[in-house]
Enzyme design. Structure first.
Site, short mmCIF file in Angstrom:
data_model
loop_
_atom_site.label_atom_id
_atom_site.label_comp_id
_atom_site.label_asym_id
_atom_site.label_seq_id
_atom_site.Cartn_x
_atom_site.Cartn_y
_atom_site.Cartn_z
N THR A 1 5.83 6.94 -6.50
CA THR A 1 5.10 6.00 -5.66
C THR A 1 4.57 6.72 -4.43
OG1 THR A 1 5.29 4.11 -4.14
CG2 THR A 1 7.35 5.21 -4.71
N LYS B 1 -10.55 13.04 27.51
CA LYS B 1 -10.57 13.01 26.05
C LYS B 1 -10.89 11.59 25.64
CE LYS B 1 -8.15 13.86 21.80
NZ LYS B 1 -6.95 14.08 21.07
N ASP C 1 4.19 5.40 -1.73
CA ASP C 1 4.87 4.84 -0.55
C ASP C 1 6.05 5.70 -0.10
OD1 ASP C 1 3.08 2.80 -0.92
OD2 ASP C 1 4.53 1.39 -1.77
N ILE D 1 -8.28 4.63 -2.45
CA ILE D 1 -8.54 6.07 -2.65
C ILE D 1 -7.25 6.86 -2.43
CG2 ILE D 1 -11.00 6.03 -2.02
CD1 ILE D 1 -10.14 7.46 0.61
N ASP E 1 9.98 1.13 -6.26
CA ASP E 1 11.25 0.41 -6.05
C ASP E 1 11.49 -0.70 -7.08
OD1 ASP E 1 9.20 -1.07 -4.96
OD2 ASP E 1 10.25 -1.58 -3.10
N ARG F 1 2.30 -4.29 -13.06
CA ARG F 1 3.44 -4.96 -12.42
C ARG F 1 3.71 -6.23 -13.24
NH1 ARG F 1 0.41 -3.44 -7.57
NH2 ARG F 1 1.49 -1.67 -6.64
N GLY G 1 2.53 0.60 -9.00
CA GLY G 1 1.28 1.26 -8.59
C GLY G 1 1.24 2.66 -9.16
N ASP H 1 9.15 5.35 -0.60
CA ASP H 1 10.21 4.52 -0.01
C ASP H 1 11.45 4.40 -0.91
OD1 ASP H 1 8.87 3.09 -1.95
OD2 ASP H 1 8.75 1.23 -0.83
N ARG I 1 2.96 -0.31 1.91
CA ARG I 1 3.63 -1.60 1.77
C ARG I 1 4.47 -1.89 3.01
NH1 ARG I 1 3.65 -4.58 -2.94
NH2 ARG I 1 3.14 -2.88 -4.31
#
Ligand code: F6P
Length: 319
Positions: free
Chosen positions: A124, A212, A126, A249, A102, A71, A10, A128, A170
């Site tokens: 990335t 609230k 992510d 986005i 990854d 990918r 990505g 991760d 992910r």
């Protein structure tokens, strides 16, 4: 020396800044650099071109990646890898910089093991990748989410509604946790800790009891299906809920200054290492400084979400 650079997986804001750093550092050392288009897929097609300093002019502030990305399932096969190694050999590439997530770290290990020196740079949203506190693109994505959630909160408050905002990541909750803290979300749901419906609903009821009547719940995509999560909360509380999926986005936009600095630093370091004859490493950023770890270690380690930050988010958003 000929160095190749590609972006894979990505796209992430800041990848261009990393490519710029790789190209300019290579040329500074008097070597040549080829850009490989469309990630590993492009590598297997030999889709590459010689780059110079002007190829990367005016890209530091641009999202996406000028090298395109992709990918590749083919690279996961023995035939695909054989083809990629053959092309690398025929192109006389002496070292590769791979920028991605990854899957890219795993691919980097495979290529380095096959005898082509590789340095991998984590890119990335992510975030991760183990052994790097931050990946290129993460900070920009968190800011994009914050911007969107701040807007959602205006309408949530006006109509006294609860919104579930689904964010990417992910199988991990780094984006959800960081953006949840930054936006003051009333609840955060991440795959690492599961969904405690009773707790989430009780927090909503407590908020209503204190007058609230609007809340924001940040849901990591890997934690559950947003419409199902909303249905379950609606069933338990009877409250009016809306679901927003922020989607792609989160991957776009101008990289933040923090991502540009990170990308520039890691791209520069990647080439410095290759020039010194160091390879088979992930170059990341840990505890405020550049970190260099073996690709094998990086590929087999799992990055863990900070439970204390999760608890802090709940404490700080208590109404
Ligand atoms: O890995 C980055 C990421 O944006 C994930 O957060 C998300 O799950 C995935 O890519 C989406 O992939 P695609 O762009 O192929 O839909």
């Amino acid at each position: 020396m000929l160095i190749g650079v590609l972006t894979s997986g990505g796209d992430a804001p800041g990848m261009n800044a990393a490519v710029r750093a790789v190209v300019r550092t290579t040329i500074f050392h008097g070597h040549q650099v080829v850009g490989i288009r469309r990630g590993l897929h492009g590598l297997m097609q030999s889709d590459m071109f010689l780059m110079d300093t002007s190829s990367v002019a005016d890209i530091i502030y641009r999202g996406g990646t000028i090298l395109y990305t992709g990918r590749s399932d083919e690279f996961k096969t023995a035939d695909g890898q054989k083809r990629a190694f053959g092309i690398l050999r025929d192109s006389a590439i002496d070292g590769l910089v791979l920028i991605g997530g990854d899957g890219t770290v795993r691919a980097a290990k495979v290529i380095d093991d096959a005898g082509v020196p590789v340095i991998c740079v984590p890119g990335t949203i992510d975030n991760d990748i183990a052994h790097s506190d931050e990946s290129i693109g993460f900070d920009t994505a968190v800011n994009t989410i914050c911007d969107a959630v701040d807007k959602v909160r205006d309408t949530a408050e006006a109509l006294e509604r609860t919104f579930i905002v689904e964010v990417m990541g992910r199988e991990s909750g780094f984006l959800a946790l960081a953006s949840g803290v930054a936006c003051g979300a009333e609840s955060i749901m991440v795959p690492e800790f599961g969904i405690d419906y009773e707790r989430v609903c009780q927090r909503l009821r407590n908020a209503v009891a204190r007058r609230k009547r609007h809340s924001i719940i940040i849901l990591a995509e890997g934690a559950g299906n947003a419409p199902d999560v909303a249905a379950e909360i609606r069933r338990r509380t009877g409250y009016d809920l809306r679901v927003i999926t922020l989607g792609h986005i989160q991957r776009g936009g101008t990289p933040t200054a923090q991502d540009r600095v990170l990308a520039s630093t890691l791209g520069y370091q990647a080439v410095e290492l290759l020039v010194q004859g160091v390879h088979g490493k992930l170059v990341g950023h840990e505890n405020g400084k550049v970190s260099i770890v073996d690709l094998g270690v990086a590929a087999s380690s799992k990055k863990t979400l900070n439970q204390e930050s999760f608890r802090m988010a709940e404490v700080l958003s208590a109404t």
